[in-house]
Design a protein around this motif. Structure first.
Motif, PDB file in Angstrom:
ATOM      1  N   LYS A 125      -6.362  21.917  -5.361  1.00 19.17           N
ATOM      2  CA  LYS A 125      -6.968  20.751  -4.720  1.00 19.17           C
ATOM      3  C   LYS A 125      -5.926  20.063  -3.853  1.00 19.17           C
ATOM      4  O   LYS A 125      -4.729  20.085  -4.158  1.00 19.17           O
ATOM      5  CB  LYS A 125      -7.482  19.746  -5.752  1.00 19.17           C
ATOM      6  CG  LYS A 125      -8.501  20.263  -6.744  1.00 19.17           C
ATOM      7  CD  LYS A 125      -8.931  19.144  -7.684  1.00 19.17           C
ATOM      8  CE  LYS A 125      -9.904  19.641  -8.736  1.00 19.17           C
ATOM      9  NZ  LYS A 125      -9.270  20.487  -9.744  1.00 19.17           N
ATOM     10  N   LYS A 126      -6.400  19.434  -2.786  1.00 16.75           N
ATOM     11  CA  LYS A 126      -5.555  18.583  -1.967  1.00 16.75           C
ATOM     12  C   LYS A 126      -6.236  17.228  -1.851  1.00 16.75           C
ATOM     13  O   LYS A 126      -7.412  17.146  -1.489  1.00 16.75           O
ATOM     14  CB  LYS A 126      -5.327  19.175  -0.579  1.00 16.75           C
ATOM     15  CG  LYS A 126      -4.496  18.256   0.328  1.00 16.75           C
ATOM     16  CD  LYS A 126      -4.311  18.832   1.716  1.00 16.75           C
ATOM     17  CE  LYS A 126      -3.518  17.874   2.601  1.00 16.75           C
ATOM     18  NZ  LYS A 126      -3.334  18.396   3.976  1.00 16.75           N
ATOM     19  N   LEU A 127      -5.498  16.163  -2.168  1.00 14.66           N
ATOM     20  CA  LEU A 127      -6.037  14.815  -2.107  1.00 14.66           C
ATOM     21  C   LEU A 127      -5.070  13.917  -1.347  1.00 14.66           C
ATOM     22  O   LEU A 127      -3.851  14.049  -1.490  1.00 14.66           O
ATOM     23  CB  LEU A 127      -6.239  14.243  -3.516  1.00 14.66           C
ATOM     24  CG  LEU A 127      -7.168  15.021  -4.457  1.00 14.66           C
ATOM     25  CD1 LEU A 127      -7.052  14.477  -5.870  1.00 14.66           C
ATOM     26  CD2 LEU A 127      -8.596  14.942  -3.974  1.00 14.66           C
ATOM     27  N   VAL A 128      -5.608  13.031  -0.539  1.00 11.07           N
ATOM     28  CA  VAL A 128      -4.819  11.996   0.121  1.00 11.07           C
ATOM     29  C   VAL A 128      -5.383  10.658  -0.344  1.00 11.07           C
ATOM     30  O   VAL A 128      -6.553  10.348  -0.109  1.00 11.07           O
ATOM     31  CB  VAL A 128      -4.890  12.104   1.649  1.00 11.07           C
ATOM     32  CG1 VAL A 128      -4.066  10.985   2.289  1.00 11.07           C
ATOM     33  CG2 VAL A 128      -4.383  13.468   2.111  1.00 11.07           C
ATOM     34  N   ILE A 129      -4.557   9.878  -1.032  1.00 10.00           N
ATOM     35  CA  ILE A 129      -5.005   8.631  -1.653  1.00 10.00           C
ATOM     36  C   ILE A 129      -4.121   7.482  -1.190  1.00 10.00           C
ATOM     37  O   ILE A 129      -2.896   7.591  -1.200  1.00 10.00           O
ATOM     38  CB  ILE A 129      -4.954   8.732  -3.191  1.00 10.00           C
ATOM     39  CG1 ILE A 129      -5.780   9.924  -3.677  1.00 10.00           C
ATOM     40  CG2 ILE A 129      -5.450   7.447  -3.837  1.00 10.00           C
ATOM     41  CD1 ILE A 129      -5.665  10.187  -5.163  1.00 10.00           C
ATOM     42  N   VAL A 130      -4.746   6.392  -0.790  1.00  6.92           N
ATOM     43  CA  VAL A 130      -4.033   5.153  -0.479  1.00  6.92           C
ATOM     44  C   VAL A 130      -4.284   4.188  -1.627  1.00  6.92           C
ATOM     45  O   VAL A 130      -5.435   3.906  -1.975  1.00  6.92           O
ATOM     46  CB  VAL A 130      -4.506   4.535   0.847  1.00  6.92           C
ATOM     47  CG1 VAL A 130      -3.778   3.222   1.110  1.00  6.92           C
ATOM     48  CG2 VAL A 130      -4.278   5.512   1.995  1.00  6.92           C
ATOM     49  N   SER A 131      -3.206   3.700  -2.259  1.00  6.65           N
ATOM     50  CA  SER A 131      -3.326   2.842  -3.435  1.00  6.65           C
ATOM     51  C   SER A 131      -2.585   1.535  -3.242  1.00  6.65           C
ATOM     52  O   SER A 131      -1.610   1.457  -2.481  1.00  6.65           O
ATOM     53  CB  SER A 131      -2.777   3.553  -4.682  1.00  6.65           C
ATOM     54  OG  SER A 131      -3.536   4.698  -4.994  1.00  6.65           O
ATOM     55  N   LEU A 173       0.834  -1.183   0.000  1.00  9.88           N
ATOM     56  CA  LEU A 173       0.000   0.000   0.000  1.00  9.88           C
ATOM     57  C   LEU A 173       0.875   1.241   0.000  1.00  9.88           C
ATOM     58  O   LEU A 173       1.913   1.287   0.663  1.00  9.88           O
ATOM     59  CB  LEU A 173      -0.927   0.004   1.209  1.00  9.88           C
ATOM     60  CG  LEU A 173      -1.964  -1.114   1.266  1.00  9.88           C
ATOM     61  CD1 LEU A 173      -2.816  -0.979   2.526  1.00  9.88           C
ATOM     62  CD2 LEU A 173      -2.841  -1.115   0.030  1.00  9.88           C
ATOM     63  N   PHE A 174       0.443   2.258  -0.732  1.00  9.93           N
ATOM     64  CA  PHE A 174       1.223   3.464  -0.924  1.00  9.93           C
ATOM     65  C   PHE A 174       0.330   4.667  -0.662  1.00  9.93           C
ATOM     66  O   PHE A 174      -0.725   4.809  -1.281  1.00  9.93           O
ATOM     67  CB  PHE A 174       1.758   3.495  -2.358  1.00  9.93           C
ATOM     68  CG  PHE A 174       2.641   4.669  -2.659  1.00  9.93           C
ATOM     69  CD1 PHE A 174       3.894   4.787  -2.074  1.00  9.93           C
ATOM     70  CD2 PHE A 174       2.232   5.660  -3.531  1.00  9.93           C
ATOM     71  CE1 PHE A 174       4.718   5.869  -2.356  1.00  9.93           C
ATOM     72  CE2 PHE A 174       3.048   6.743  -3.826  1.00  9.93           C
ATOM     73  CZ  PHE A 174       4.289   6.846  -3.236  1.00  9.93           C
ATOM     74  N   LYS A 175       0.739   5.523   0.266  1.00 13.75           N
ATOM     75  CA  LYS A 175      -0.027   6.720   0.582  1.00 13.75           C
ATOM     76  C   LYS A 175       0.501   7.891  -0.226  1.00 13.75           C
ATOM     77  O   LYS A 175       1.689   8.194  -0.201  1.00 13.75           O
ATOM     78  CB  LYS A 175       0.060   7.032   2.075  1.00 13.75           C
ATOM     79  CG  LYS A 175      -0.751   8.256   2.490  1.00 13.75           C
ATOM     80  CD  LYS A 175      -0.634   8.512   3.989  1.00 13.75           C
ATOM     81  CE  LYS A 175      -1.419   9.740   4.408  1.00 13.75           C
ATOM     82  NZ  LYS A 175      -1.278  10.016   5.858  1.00 13.75           N
ATOM     83  N   PRO A 192      -6.714   2.686  -6.486  1.00 16.14           N
ATOM     84  CA  PRO A 192      -7.047   3.504  -5.307  1.00 16.14           C
ATOM     85  C   PRO A 192      -7.928   2.746  -4.326  1.00 16.14           C
ATOM     86  O   PRO A 192      -8.986   2.243  -4.674  1.00 16.14           O
ATOM     87  CB  PRO A 192      -7.778   4.708  -5.902  1.00 16.14           C
ATOM     88  CG  PRO A 192      -8.337   4.210  -7.202  1.00 16.14           C
ATOM     89  CD  PRO A 192      -7.349   3.197  -7.715  1.00 16.14           C
ATOM     90  N   ILE A 193      -7.464   2.657  -3.087  1.00 11.61           N
ATOM     91  CA  ILE A 193      -8.188   1.956  -2.033  1.00 11.61           C
ATOM     92  C   ILE A 193      -9.055   2.926  -1.224  1.00 11.61           C
ATOM     93  O   ILE A 193     -10.191   2.630  -0.884  1.00 11.61           O
ATOM     94  CB  ILE A 193      -7.201   1.242  -1.070  1.00 11.61           C
ATOM     95  CG1 ILE A 193      -6.239   0.351  -1.859  1.00 11.61           C
ATOM     96  CG2 ILE A 193      -7.955   0.438  -0.028  1.00 11.61           C
ATOM     97  CD1 ILE A 193      -6.912  -0.751  -2.616  1.00 11.61           C
ATOM     98  N   HIS A 194      -8.502   4.101  -0.941  1.00  9.81           N
ATOM     99  CA  HIS A 194      -9.186   5.079  -0.096  1.00  9.81           C
ATOM    100  C   HIS A 194      -8.763   6.471  -0.543  1.00  9.81           C
ATOM    101  O   HIS A 194      -7.616   6.688  -0.954  1.00  9.81           O
ATOM    102  CB  HIS A 194      -8.806   4.857   1.377  1.00  9.81           C
ATOM    103  CG  HIS A 194      -9.519   5.780   2.322  1.00  9.81           C
ATOM    104  ND1 HIS A 194     -10.772   5.492   2.822  1.00  9.81           N
ATOM    105  CD2 HIS A 194      -9.164   6.980   2.842  1.00  9.81           C
ATOM    106  CE1 HIS A 194     -11.149   6.478   3.629  1.00  9.81           C
ATOM    107  NE2 HIS A 194     -10.198   7.390   3.659  1.00  9.81           N
TER     108      HIS A 194
END
Length: 237
Positions: A74-80, A25-27, A46-48
């Motif tokens: 924009k600001k996004l935080v994605i866990v993939s 998993l990669f944040k 993308p998980i979350h």
């Protein structure tokens, strides 16, 4: 598929896909300057996701877009899931494709007999779908070169001139040519536009993605496997 932040806790974000065996998993914390696009750029599956948007939309091409997002930063935080960088979606897939849906990825424009003959020459009846794709990939990588100078020199169509006369071009030519040749082989294919490559900022410890990193490649669909990534463009000298 539509996800709306109002239906969930806006502070917690949204759960997207759930691969059956997540191993890596990669944040990603993404900051986008004002950019006239609603596309959510990410890597892997993308998980979350959480960020400065009211909702998300997902189409059949697995493209994520922000909903009701005004133009601005924009600001996004994605866990993939980053287990396999060369594969977009391995089964079990978020969607099960039927023949009706897959026909969308087999549509073809009017093509010359020479292009059809080339596609036929690059495969054998005994070849698997993976072999056919590799044959086309190797053909484009072996006899063609990269160039941004696209002066038209013949009366041929753009694709014919690229394949049979100039044999040089940028990523959109290579990706389009491979997509056409794959579809002529009966392999569902989509052309993908995104970004490849970054600049590392030593002071802030973050990567910068600029317009010059824009790139085109293709993804081919194989039943029981999913979408596989192919990039036929040779390096820019």
């Amino acid at each position: 598929i539509d996800w709306q932040m109002e239906k969930t806790n806006p502070k917690s974000g949204l759960d997207l896909f759930a691969p059956s065996s997540s191993k890596k998993l990669f944040k990603q914390e993404i900051f986008m300057e004002p950019f006239d696009s609603d596309v959510v750029f990410t890597s892997g599956i993308p998980i979350h996701i959480n960020g400065s948007f009211r909702g998300l939309e997902l189409d059949r091409n697995f493209v994520l877009r922000t909903a009701e997002q005004a133009y601005g930063p924009k600001k996004l935080v994605i866990v993939s899931e980053m287990k396999s960088p060369l594969v977009s979606y391995i089964n079990p897939e978020p969607f099960r494709y039927d023949n009706y849906v897959l026909r969308r990825f087999l549509q073809l424009p009017s093509l010359s007999p020479e292009i059809k003959q080339l596609a036929q020459s690059l495969s054998d009846s005994s070849d698997s779908g993976f072999d056919k794709a590799d044959n086309i990939l190797n053909y484009l990588k072996a006899g063609f070169g990269y160039s941004l100078e696209m002066v038209k020199e013949t009366e041929l169509s753009g694709l014919d001139e690229f394949l049979f006369a100039r044999k040089r071009g940028h990523c959109e030519y290579f990706a389009s040519a491979m997509a056409i040749l794959l579809r002529l082989q009966g392999i569902p294919t989509k052309l993908v536009n995104g970004f490849v490559g970054t600049e590392w900022n030593d002071l802030g410890d973050y990567m910068i993605i600029r317009q010059k990193h824009a790139h085109s490649w293709v993804e081919a669909y194989f039943p029981g496997y999913g979408w596989r990534v192919y990039d036929p463009t040779p390096p820019d000298p």
